[in-house]
Motif scaffolding. Sequence first.
Motif, PDB file in Angstrom:
ATOM      1  N   LEU A  71       0.826  -1.417   0.033  1.00 53.53           N
ATOM      2  CA  LEU A  71      -0.094  -0.223  -0.103  1.00 53.53           C
ATOM      3  C   LEU A  71       0.979   1.376  -0.058  1.00 53.53           C
ATOM      4  O   LEU A  71       1.773   1.444   0.827  1.00 53.53           O
ATOM      5  CB  LEU A  71      -0.921   0.139   1.312  1.00 53.53           C
ATOM      6  N   LYS A  72       0.994   2.117  -1.034  1.00 53.71           N
ATOM      7  CA  LYS A  72       1.688   3.362  -1.066  1.00 53.71           C
ATOM      8  C   LYS A  72       0.737   4.483  -1.312  1.00 53.71           C
ATOM      9  O   LYS A  72      -0.481   4.400  -1.934  1.00 53.71           O
ATOM     10  CB  LYS A  72       2.438   3.191  -2.123  1.00 53.71           C
ATOM     11  N   SER A  73       1.164   5.397  -0.776  1.00 56.79           N
ATOM     12  CA  SER A  73       0.217   6.838  -0.645  1.00 56.79           C
ATOM     13  C   SER A  73       1.100   7.915  -1.390  1.00 56.79           C
ATOM     14  O   SER A  73       2.191   7.995  -1.341  1.00 56.79           O
ATOM     15  CB  SER A  73       0.296   7.323   0.643  1.00 56.79           C
ATOM     16  N   PHE A  74       0.338   8.917  -2.381  1.00 53.57           N
ATOM     17  CA  PHE A  74       0.906   9.749  -2.814  1.00 53.57           C
ATOM     18  C   PHE A  74      -0.261  11.136  -2.624  1.00 53.57           C
ATOM     19  O   PHE A  74      -1.324  10.999  -2.888  1.00 53.57           O
ATOM     20  CB  PHE A  74       0.813   9.669  -4.571  1.00 53.57           C
ATOM     21  N   TYR A  75       0.516  12.317  -2.068  1.00 52.91           N
ATOM     22  CA  TYR A  75      -0.265  13.353  -1.715  1.00 52.91           C
ATOM     23  C   TYR A  75      -0.065  14.509  -2.737  1.00 52.91           C
ATOM     24  O   TYR A  75       1.008  14.895  -2.998  1.00 52.91           O
ATOM     25  CB  TYR A  75       0.063  13.887  -0.374  1.00 52.91           C
ATOM     26  N   MET A  76      -1.209  14.955  -3.467  1.00 55.37           N
ATOM     27  CA  MET A  76      -0.854  15.875  -4.267  1.00 55.37           C
ATOM     28  C   MET A  76      -1.037  17.354  -3.776  1.00 55.37           C
ATOM     29  O   MET A  76      -0.812  18.279  -4.398  1.00 55.37           O
ATOM     30  CB  MET A  76      -2.309  15.933  -5.337  1.00 55.37           C
ATOM     31  N   ASP A  77      -1.390  17.477  -2.395  1.00 53.05           N
ATOM     32  CA  ASP A  77      -1.482  18.872  -1.677  1.00 53.05           C
ATOM     33  C   ASP A  77      -2.087  20.006  -2.404  1.00 53.05           C
ATOM     34  O   ASP A  77      -1.628  20.912  -2.616  1.00 53.05           O
ATOM     35  CB  ASP A  77       0.109  19.071  -1.471  1.00 53.05           C
ATOM     36  N   THR A  78      -3.252  19.508  -2.944  1.00 52.37           N
ATOM     37  CA  THR A  78      -3.945  20.860  -3.433  1.00 52.37           C
ATOM     38  C   THR A  78      -5.034  21.567  -2.681  1.00 52.37           C
ATOM     39  O   THR A  78      -5.626  22.464  -3.236  1.00 52.37           O
ATOM     40  CB  THR A  78      -4.815  20.170  -4.917  1.00 52.37           C
ATOM     41  N   LYS A  79      -4.936  21.628  -1.265  1.00 55.04           N
ATOM     42  CA  LYS A  79      -5.991  22.270  -0.479  1.00 55.04           C
ATOM     43  C   LYS A  79      -5.068  23.401   0.022  1.00 55.04           C
ATOM     44  O   LYS A  79      -5.711  24.559   0.255  1.00 55.04           O
ATOM     45  CB  LYS A  79      -6.434  21.361   0.719  1.00 55.04           C
ATOM     46  N   ARG A  80      -3.517  23.102   0.148  1.00 52.19           N
ATOM     47  CA  ARG A  80      -2.812  24.033   0.377  1.00 52.19           C
ATOM     48  C   ARG A  80      -2.270  25.082  -0.597  1.00 52.19           C
ATOM     49  O   ARG A  80      -1.735  26.212  -0.534  1.00 52.19           O
ATOM     50  CB  ARG A  80      -1.754  23.683   1.517  1.00 52.19           C
ATOM     51  N   ARG A  81      -1.927  24.179  -1.815  1.00 53.54           N
ATOM     52  CA  ARG A  81      -1.593  24.756  -2.661  1.00 53.54           C
ATOM     53  C   ARG A  81      -2.521  24.694  -4.115  1.00 53.54           C
ATOM     54  O   ARG A  81      -2.620  23.798  -4.690  1.00 53.54           O
ATOM     55  CB  ARG A  81      -0.291  24.197  -3.314  1.00 53.54           C
ATOM     56  N   THR A  82      -3.160  25.871  -4.384  1.00 54.17           N
ATOM     57  CA  THR A  82      -4.444  25.779  -4.861  1.00 54.17           C
ATOM     58  C   THR A  82      -4.195  26.397  -6.382  1.00 54.17           C
ATOM     59  O   THR A  82      -5.456  26.439  -7.167  1.00 54.17           O
ATOM     60  CB  THR A  82      -5.464  26.903  -4.131  1.00 54.17           C
ATOM     61  N   SER A  83      -3.343  26.714  -6.991  1.00 49.76           N
ATOM     62  CA  SER A  83      -2.885  27.464  -8.444  1.00 49.76           C
ATOM     63  C   SER A  83      -3.315  26.456  -9.284  1.00 49.76           C
ATOM     64  O   SER A  83      -2.934  25.237  -9.060  1.00 49.76           O
ATOM     65  CB  SER A  83      -1.948  27.771  -8.622  1.00 49.76           C
TER      66      SER A  83
END
Length: 358
Positions: A71-83
Amino acid sequence: MHRFTCIFILFSPLVLCCLALSQPPSEPETHPKVMLLHSYHESNPWDISVEEGIRDALADEYYIPDKNITLKSFYMDTKRRTSREWKEDAGKMAREAIDRLQPAVVIALDDNCQEYVVRPMGKAGWAFVFAGVNRDPEEYGIISNRENPGGNITGALERERFPESLAFLKRLVPEVKRLALISDASPTGAPVVQRIKALAPAHGVEVIASLETDDFTAWKAFVTRVQNRADALAVVVYHTLRDDSGAHVPAEEVLAWTTAHSRLPDMGFWPWAVSQGLLCSDAISGYDQGYYVGTITSYILGGQSPGDFPVAAPRTGQPCINKARADELGLTVPAHLTKTARLFPAMTARATFSSPPN
């Protein structure tokens, strides 16, 4: 353009040998691989609760990470970086990560994953199971039939429990008739606002004012303006706001300011919103979303097709009350609700904020 700094270190042959010996053994090829693709970031409460549900569901079907599943996770972080530029870059990096991992199933969480990963990859044959989707999935072009999706994509919709949350609020404040509605301008918030506006009249309330904004100054002006016009404030999401300098304002700070400067009874739609200071909610369960899609994923790993499973919207609610907020507003929580609801005793710290208006 993104800049990367690379550091090269010269090792002796002995050190290289030791490093090689210290590496973990390679993963058995027989272990199925699952990618958890997050639209947001690792510490986001929603992501944490959904992942907990996924892991428990897989375990209940005897899929144990690091034992018989990878099981691997990848985080796009689009809630804090919204452009838009960042979302496109994050989507590209996520697609590349999928190509490298070659997972049997990709569990894609929340709307930005659908827009920037599932939509462009949906016809490439990967098995996708989505969760936390607020917009209609047909808008992304990833399915055309919810009852019989067919193909390689299915999942769970995230639907706010507005009628249930309003009814719960009225058990604390029966006289609520006029509702002010506020949200950030994220892909999560917009469809929720639309649905609440459509449902409100049938449930005995009028939305007298609403705002969707990523401007914290505009947010504060709205909250101040509706104090004498509304009976209650519905807060949807508040995670993509920026201050006058363009800096991201942490969600906890947005909500702390809001509750410090509002005397209106307030409701949210997720447990973390109540834990951070809103009065109440009959909340969406991220855990249930995760458990549902984790169970589907286990069946897919067992050989079933994603398209065999209808798209669903788990409807289990979690009644929540912030007792400190109730006390602050001078509200008495009926004893029977303290036995059935989840109680949060604390408020977000407000040391930097002035007192609420009288």
